[in-house]
Scaffold this motif. Structure first.
Motif, PDB file in Angstrom:
ATOM      1  N   ALA A  13     -90.630  42.919 -34.214  1.00 33.61           N
ATOM      2  CA  ALA A  13     -89.914  41.741 -34.692  1.00 33.61           C
ATOM      3  C   ALA A  13     -89.837  40.667 -33.626  1.00 33.61           C
ATOM      4  O   ALA A  13     -89.991  39.470 -33.909  1.00 33.61           O
ATOM      5  CB  ALA A  13     -88.513  42.144 -35.148  1.00 33.61           C
ATOM      6  N   ALA A  14     -89.626  41.065 -32.367  1.00 33.86           N
ATOM      7  CA  ALA A  14     -89.524  40.101 -31.278  1.00 33.86           C
ATOM      8  C   ALA A  14     -90.843  39.378 -31.038  1.00 33.86           C
ATOM      9  O   ALA A  14     -90.863  38.220 -30.594  1.00 33.86           O
ATOM     10  CB  ALA A  14     -89.068  40.809 -30.007  1.00 33.86           C
TER      11      ALA A  14
ATOM     12  N   SER B 158     -91.728  49.939 -30.917  1.00 37.98           N
ATOM     13  CA  SER B 158     -90.643  50.030 -31.893  1.00 37.98           C
ATOM     14  C   SER B 158     -90.731  48.880 -32.880  1.00 37.98           C
ATOM     15  O   SER B 158     -91.417  47.869 -32.633  1.00 37.98           O
ATOM     16  CB  SER B 158     -89.281  49.990 -31.190  1.00 37.98           C
ATOM     17  N   LEU B 159     -89.996  49.007 -33.987  1.00 41.97           N
ATOM     18  CA  LEU B 159     -89.915  47.914 -34.953  1.00 41.97           C
ATOM     19  C   LEU B 159     -89.201  46.713 -34.352  1.00 41.97           C
ATOM     20  O   LEU B 159     -89.549  45.563 -34.649  1.00 41.97           O
ATOM     21  CB  LEU B 159     -89.184  48.391 -36.212  1.00 41.97           C
ATOM     22  N   ALA B 160     -88.204  46.967 -33.502  1.00 38.84           N
ATOM     23  CA  ALA B 160     -87.499  45.859 -32.853  1.00 38.84           C
ATOM     24  C   ALA B 160     -88.449  45.061 -31.977  1.00 38.84           C
ATOM     25  O   ALA B 160     -88.400  43.815 -31.952  1.00 38.84           O
ATOM     26  CB  ALA B 160     -86.330  46.399 -32.035  1.00 38.84           C
ATOM     27  N   ALA B 161     -89.330  45.748 -31.256  1.00 38.92           N
ATOM     28  CA  ALA B 161     -90.312  45.055 -30.428  1.00 38.92           C
ATOM     29  C   ALA B 161     -91.311  44.284 -31.289  1.00 38.92           C
ATOM     30  O   ALA B 161     -91.743  43.186 -30.919  1.00 38.92           O
ATOM     31  CB  ALA B 161     -91.035  46.061 -29.537  1.00 38.92           C
TER      32      ALA B 161
ATOM     33  N   ALA C 183     -84.847  45.652 -39.133  1.00 36.65           N
ATOM     34  CA  ALA C 183     -85.295  45.153 -37.832  1.00 36.65           C
ATOM     35  C   ALA C 183     -85.783  43.711 -37.909  1.00 36.65           C
ATOM     36  O   ALA C 183     -85.800  43.009 -36.891  1.00 36.65           O
ATOM     37  CB  ALA C 183     -86.400  46.053 -37.285  1.00 36.65           C
ATOM     38  N   PHE C 184     -86.142  43.244 -39.106  1.00 33.29           N
ATOM     39  CA  PHE C 184     -86.699  41.908 -39.276  1.00 33.29           C
ATOM     40  C   PHE C 184     -85.713  40.951 -39.953  1.00 33.29           C
ATOM     41  O   PHE C 184     -86.064  39.817 -40.272  1.00 33.29           O
ATOM     42  CB  PHE C 184     -87.992  41.994 -40.097  1.00 33.29           C
TER      43      PHE C 184
END
Length: 248
Positions: free
Chosen positions: A121-122, A116-119, A142-143
């Motif tokens: 970004a993390a 995912s985009l969230a992953a 997400a960023f």
């Protein structure tokens, strides 16, 4: 025969053009989501905008006497693909998915696959400080919290907030060249690239440029396709599928 193509991709435009040239008796309507301000229009009839979910799409298929449906949307257009599968089943219309193959890493690639985009970004703070973001404008939120990083976002249209505080936007549309991608990485001192696994040659040069520069690449995996939908990898196979149904 009336064929509806859910489009917006290079493959969808090529398919519409080849159908017009090779199977002119087939009526082709291409549907675009309308998310790009100035889309490249395919040959033939075009409708722009959503259907109102799977029920609305099923109604459209019935109301316009559609005989076959091809989902040639972007590999990450998961919602429209799910809606197409449901609508085709409800309207009893045969459905084919046209999906270009995903990219495959080669020797020298420093890929970091995520779901995912969230992953993505993390993961970024551990990989670099100057990020080349090629995931499209709609996922920029997400960023938004990564204020310690600098971002170069390349997209067709400008993004909407929320967005990272340190952001430069480059409005551009592929295909891109290897020389151009090399120059872009150098000019902006990029030390990490984020991309979706879109596949295809139009945007692949960035991967080669990152490999040459030893730049790590965060690759967002594709969403799984809807169950039970036959899939072909290229326009030639999709054209053969239409030809078979037109002959029948």
């Amino acid at each position: 025969m009336h064929l509806l193509i859910l489009g917006g991709t290079t493959e969808a435009r090529e398919l519409a053009g080849r159908l017009a040239a090779e199977l002119p008796a087939v009526r082709v309507t291409s549907s675009l989501a309308g998310r790009v301000a100035a889309p490249r229009l395919p040959h033939g009839e075009v409708r722009i905008g959503g259907f109102g979910g799977p029920d609305g799409m099923a109604d459209w298929l019935r109301d316009h006497a559609v005989d076959a449906l091809i989902d040639a949307t972007h590999p990450f257009a998961g919602t429209i693909s799910r809606n197409a599968a449901l609508a085709a089943a409800h309207a009893h219309v045969p459905l084919l998915a046209l999906r270009r193959p995903g990219w495959v890493p080669v020797e020298g690639d420093r890929w970091h696959p995520v779901d995912s985009l969230a992953a993505a970004a993390a993961l970024l703070p551990d990989l670099g400080r100057r990020v080349f973001l090629t995931t499209g404008r709609t996922g920029i939120a997400a960023f938004a919290g990564l204020d310690d990083l600098w971002f170069l976002l390349r997209s067709v249209d400008p993004p909407q907030p929320p967005a990272p505080r340190r952001l430069r936007v480059l409005l551009d549309r592929g295909p891109f060249t290897l020389d151009g991608e090399r120059a872009l990485l150098r000019a902006h001192a990029i030390d990490v690239l984020v991309t979706k696994d879109s596949g295809g040659p139009a945007t692949a040069p960035k991967l080669a440029a990152a490999r040459e520069a030893a730049v790590p690449v965060v690759v967002v995996r594709r969403p799984p396709p809807p169950d039970g939908v036959p899939t072909v990898p290229d326009v030639a196979a999709a054209l053969a599928w239409v030809r078979e149904r037109a002959a029948g």
